[in-house]
Design an enzyme around this catalytic site. Structure first.
Site, PDB file in Angstrom:
ATOM      1  N   CYS A 155       0.740  -1.187   0.076  1.00 49.70           N
ATOM      2  CA  CYS A 155      -0.008   0.139   0.125  1.00 49.70           C
ATOM      3  C   CYS A 155       0.831   1.139  -0.045  1.00 49.70           C
ATOM      4  O   CYS A 155       1.417   1.643   0.901  1.00 49.70           O
ATOM      5  CB  CYS A 155      -0.907   0.017   1.247  1.00 49.70           C
ATOM      6  SG  CYS A 155      -1.831   1.423   1.275  1.00 49.70           S
ATOM      7  N   CYS A 163      -0.381   4.129   2.043  1.00 51.17           N
ATOM      8  CA  CYS A 163      -0.194   4.123   3.403  1.00 51.17           C
ATOM      9  C   CYS A 163       1.178   4.468   3.926  1.00 51.17           C
ATOM     10  O   CYS A 163       1.316   5.035   5.075  1.00 51.17           O
ATOM     11  CB  CYS A 163      -0.686   2.710   4.143  1.00 51.17           C
ATOM     12  SG  CYS A 163      -1.597   1.795   3.143  1.00 51.17           S
ATOM     13  N   ASP A 164       2.160   3.713   3.113  1.00 53.37           N
ATOM     14  CA  ASP A 164       3.228   3.690   3.726  1.00 53.37           C
ATOM     15  C   ASP A 164       4.217   4.624   3.084  1.00 53.37           C
ATOM     16  O   ASP A 164       5.639   4.836   3.351  1.00 53.37           O
ATOM     17  CB  ASP A 164       3.920   2.380   3.610  1.00 53.37           C
ATOM     18  CG  ASP A 164       3.350   1.439   4.533  1.00 53.37           C
ATOM     19  OD1 ASP A 164       2.719   1.797   5.571  1.00 53.37           O
ATOM     20  OD2 ASP A 164       2.881   0.269   3.991  1.00 53.37           O
TER      21      ASP A 164
END
Ligand code: NAP
Length: 344
Positions: free
Chosen positions: A165, A168-169
């Site tokens: 992801c 997200c990261d």
């Protein structure tokens, strides 16, 4: 803990836009819904579905300035709870008043086993809570796919710079001004690679064919981006590095030639798998494992009394707004079906 004596009118499994929308409608229809929100897929075990792994959501109507995915899911959850939805936590069934806070950061149970062979259906949570339900809505969504290479998994599980992801990261300091790679050739891969170019010095898009699957407009966006380089006909066969990723070993899918490139982050964007394994073959699924709708456009499944909504039954649209719409349909279908059966 066991709740064998409890027969619920409606149990909803899943806590993304589909599950909470179904709960909002069902609660307002006095069905007193019980939700198994699950434990989430992320490191922090947060339920709420794929939107918990997203940053800005700019295409959900009603939010002209956009909203962060996790914030939107908190709002869905709070709205469902406000109307009397109950949730299965590790500490038993709770209403909003009985919870110590009103966020999704709680320990909720997954529905581990469902017996759909007779009504009322039996449901057992992974924390031991057990109940029966006259009707069930399956809204468990779909989760990201991995290459399943040993070192990919090791580094993904230890925060070593491998992730499924990017949104997200990708903004983590470890990825700033470094060279990164995204695997995949669909819209997600392009979206994630484009996003990463905001932070990285360069992003490789590693695709196994010589043609992208992504939509033309997304392809153009990628090909026009000076920080993005597509490695065509290429697969990742190993991930290098001990504690942190230092590179990947690549294979040319045409001539088999192997080579290594140094990178400091690897992001997988190779599609999703619907979360239907726990159903143990009790519902008809399509060839890719998504729940089959017996009446397209409605929410009925192959088992009477079991309804479905969201990405678990939709590999075409996969949007928050379509999932929410399906959740609404499932709750209304369940409500009408319960009324027809004389269950109130
Ligand atoms: P997808 O369209 O299924 O694409 C998956 C990509 O991963 C494909 O290019 C596939 O290669 C590749 N792939 C699959 N398994 C692989 C493996 N084992 N090794 C290497 N590569 C592998 O999935 P998606 O990109 O997540 O998109 C899913 C749906 O959401 C699509 O309908 C998409 O249009 C939509 N979506 C839309 C947007 C947007 O409009 N903003 C953003 C994201 C997603 P092949 O091409 O060779 O099969």
């Amino acid at each position: 803990m066991s709740g064998n004596s409890t027969i619920e009118k409606l149990v909803i499994v899943g806590s993304g836009p589909a599950g909470w929308t179904a709960a909002i409608y069902a609660a307002r229809a006095n069905l007193n819904p019980l939700v198994f929100p699950g434990r989430g897929e992320g490191k922090d075990l947060v339920p709420g579905g794929q939107l918990m792994l997203t940053t800005d959501v700019e295409n959900y109507p009603g939010f002209p300035k956009g909203i962060m995915g996790p914030e939107m899911m908190q709002l869905f959850y709070q709205q469902a709870m406000r109307f009397g939805t109950r949730v299965v936590t590790d500490d038993g069934v709770k209403t909003l008043d009985q919870l110590s806070n009103d966020t999704l950061y709680q320990i909720f149970q997954n529905a581990r086993e469902l017996d759909l062979s007779k009504r009322p259906f039996n449901i057992v949570g992974d924390g031991g809570y057990e109940c029966q339900a006259q009707a069930v809505i399956i809204a468990t969504g779909a989760k990201a796919n991995w290459l399943n290479l040993e070192n990919e998994q090791r580094l993904a599980q230890t925060g070593g710079g491998v992730s499924a992801c990017a949104v997200c990261d990708g903004a983590l300091p470890m990825f700033r001004d470094t060279e990164l790679a995204v695997v995949g050739g669909g819209d997600s891969a392009i979206e994630e690679a484009s996003y990463l170019t905001k932070f990285a010095s360069k992003v490789y898009l590693i695709h196994r064919r010589n043609e992208l699957r992504a939509s033309k407009i997304m392809q153009q966006r990628a090909l026009d981006n000076p920080k993005l380089e597509v490695l065509w006909n290429t697969t990742v066969i190993d991930v290098l590095g001990d504690e942190k990723i230092s590179g990947v070993r690549l294979k040319d899918t045409q001539n088999g030639a192997e080579r290594e490139i140094p990178i400091h982050g690897l992001f997988l964007a190779i599609g999703h798998t619907p979360i239907t394994q726990f159903l143990n073959g009790q519902l008809d699924l399509d060839s890719a494992g998504y729940v089959k709708l017996t009446d397209p456009g409605r929410s009925f499944t192959s088992v009477e009394g079991v309804f479905t909504a969201g990405d678990v039954a939709d590999h075409v649209y996969r949007q928050a707004v379509t999932a929410a719409g399906m959740g609404c349909k499932a709750a209304i279908d369940a409500e009408r079906w319960l009324a027809e059966k004389g269950i109130d």
